[in-house]
Design a protein around this motif. Sequence first.
Motif, mmCIF file in Angstrom:
data_model
loop_
_atom_site.group_PDB
_atom_site.id
_atom_site.type_symbol
_atom_site.label_atom_id
_atom_site.label_comp_id
_atom_site.label_asym_id
_atom_site.label_seq_id
_atom_site.Cartn_x
_atom_site.Cartn_y
_atom_site.Cartn_z
ATOM 1 N N ALA A 162 0.831 -1.211 0.000
ATOM 2 C CA ALA A 162 0.000 0.000 0.000
ATOM 3 C C ALA A 162 0.862 1.256 0.000
ATOM 4 N N VAL A 163 1.955 1.238 0.756
ATOM 5 C CA VAL A 163 2.868 2.378 0.778
ATOM 6 C C VAL A 163 3.494 2.580 -0.603
ATOM 7 N N THR A 164 3.915 1.491 -1.232
ATOM 8 C CA THR A 164 4.520 1.581 -2.565
ATOM 9 C C THR A 164 3.531 2.171 -3.563
ATOM 10 N N ARG A 165 2.277 1.708 -3.523
ATOM 11 C CA ARG A 165 1.260 2.241 -4.444
ATOM 12 C C ARG A 165 1.038 3.727 -4.225
ATOM 13 N N LEU A 166 0.980 4.134 -2.954
ATOM 14 C CA LEU A 166 0.696 5.534 -2.661
ATOM 15 C C LEU A 166 1.874 6.427 -3.046
ATOM 16 N N ARG A 167 3.085 5.942 -2.884
ATOM 17 C CA ARG A 167 4.252 6.719 -3.318
ATOM 18 C C ARG A 167 4.186 7.002 -4.810
ATOM 19 N N ALA A 168 3.674 6.036 -5.558
ATOM 20 C CA ALA A 168 3.577 6.202 -7.004
ATOM 21 C C ALA A 168 2.356 7.007 -7.427
ATOM 22 N N ASP A 169 1.483 7.283 -6.487
ATOM 23 C CA ASP A 169 0.235 7.980 -6.796
ATOM 24 C C ASP A 169 0.078 9.228 -5.938
ATOM 25 N N GLY A 170 1.055 10.118 -6.020
ATOM 26 C CA GLY A 170 0.956 11.390 -5.318
ATOM 27 C C GLY A 170 1.831 11.514 -4.098
ATOM 28 N N GLY A 171 2.371 10.407 -3.589
ATOM 29 C CA GLY A 171 3.277 10.489 -2.452
ATOM 30 C C GLY A 171 2.579 10.332 -1.109
ATOM 31 N N HIS A 178 -6.840 7.152 5.418
ATOM 32 C CA HIS A 178 -7.747 6.241 4.717
ATOM 33 C C HIS A 178 -7.271 5.947 3.297
ATOM 34 N N ARG A 179 -6.471 6.851 2.699
ATOM 35 C CA ARG A 179 -5.946 6.567 1.362
ATOM 36 C C ARG A 179 -4.941 5.422 1.402
ATOM 37 N N LEU A 180 -4.205 5.311 2.479
ATOM 38 C CA LEU A 180 -3.244 4.223 2.622
ATOM 39 C C LEU A 180 -3.917 2.934 3.057
ATOM 40 N N LEU A 181 -4.847 3.026 3.998
ATOM 41 C CA LEU A 181 -5.346 1.853 4.688
ATOM 42 C C LEU A 181 -6.750 1.427 4.287
ATOM 43 N N GLY A 182 -7.495 2.315 3.650
ATOM 44 C CA GLY A 182 -8.899 2.037 3.375
ATOM 45 C C GLY A 182 -9.132 0.932 2.365
ATOM 46 N N GLY A 183 -8.152 0.657 1.510
ATOM 47 C CA GLY A 183 -8.348 -0.364 0.492
ATOM 48 C C GLY A 183 -7.981 -1.764 0.929
ATOM 49 N N LEU A 184 -7.493 -1.929 2.154
ATOM 50 C CA LEU A 184 -7.088 -3.245 2.629
ATOM 51 C C LEU A 184 -8.290 -4.023 3.167
ATOM 52 N N ALA A 185 -8.380 -5.290 2.784
ATOM 53 C CA ALA A 185 -9.463 -6.137 3.289
ATOM 54 C C ALA A 185 -9.372 -6.190 4.806
ATOM 55 N N ALA A 186 -10.451 -5.819 5.459
ATOM 56 C CA ALA A 186 -10.359 -5.575 6.899
ATOM 57 C C ALA A 186 -11.397 -6.338 7.694
#
Length: 322
Positions: A162-171, A178-186
Motif C-alpha cells: 500500500a505504501v509503494t502504491r501511494l508513493r507512485a500515486d501522489g506520495g 484512509h488513502r493508505l489503509l482504506g483499500g485493505l481487506a479488513a
Amino acid sequence: MTTPDAAAPAFDALVLAGGRASRLGTPKPGLVVAGRPLLDHALAATAGARATVVVGPDELAAPHRYALTREDPPFGGPVAGVAAGLAALDGGDPAPWVLVLACDVPRAVEAVPLLLDAARTAEGAGDAGREPREHVDAVRAVRGGRDQWLVGLYRRTALDAAVTRLRADGGVDGAPAHRLLGGLAARRVDDAAGTTLDVDTWQDADDHDRRARGAGPGGHPRPGQEAAMTNLERWVDALAAELDVDPDVVDIGAVLDLARDAAHNVERPAAPLTTFVAGYVAGMAAAEGGDRPLEDVLDRASELALAWSPAPELPGTDAGEA
C-alpha cells in the motif's frame, strides 16, 4: 495490564508520535494523562511486539526501549510516519503483522489484545470441515461507526504494498490515513468501551484523568483500590508523607485543572507558578482557620486564568522587560 495470548500472531509495532498537537499547544508524547506520559501508555500497549519503532522528534530517543525514526518531511502526517516506520523495521526478520498506533490513545493497552485476538481468528485455513476463513489484511478498531485507522493491525506485506502504491500515486506526505489503509481487506473490531478515545484537547486529557482517578477524595482510590493507583497518585502520597501532610487534602484533579487552565489561557510557565501561589495562599488560609480554603482558592485562580487576556506587547519590547 492485559497481555496478548500466547497464540496471538507475531507483530512489530509502529508508534506515531510526530504530530504538531496544535489544539493542545504542547507535544503529546510527554503529556501526562491518567498518571503517565502518553508515549508510555502507547509503549505499554506494544509490550508483546517483536520490535518497536517510535516515529517522532529526536528528543524522544530511548535506544534501550525502542528504535526512533522521523517521517520525511517532519510533520508529514500519519501516512508519512507509517512509511518511515516500516523503513526503520527493515533489515531483520519482520513479523507478519504490524501494529500501527497513535501515541495519543491512553487506553490502547485495552484495545490491542482485542485486535490481536481478531487477527488470530482470521489467520489459517479454518477448522476441519468448515469453509476457509476470510482473508484479511487489516484488523482495526471502529468506534461509533468510524474507523480508527491508527489503532489497527496490518499485514506487513499488504502494508508495504500500500505504501509503494501511494508513493507512485501522489506520495505519502500529507496523505490521509484512509488513502493508505482504506483499500485493505479488513476485519473491524467494535470499540463499544471507548478504549480508542484519543487526546486532542485539554478537555480530552481531563476526561481521561477523571476516569482513571476512580473516585475517593482528592482523586485517591477508595478502600480496596490501592493496586489501581496511578504513578501520579503514588507520588502525591509519597510527597505528602515526606512533608507531613494528609494526602487526602490534595485534590489532584482540581490542581491539574488549575494547571491546565493557567497553561492554556495564560502561558505554559504559568501552570507551576499558579499552583504554587494557590497552594501557598490556601495553606495560609488553613492556618488561620478558614473554611474549605483550598477549593475556594483553586476556583478563584481558575476563574482568573479562564478570563485572562494578555496585554499586547509594545513594539520592540521583549516579554519580561520593565
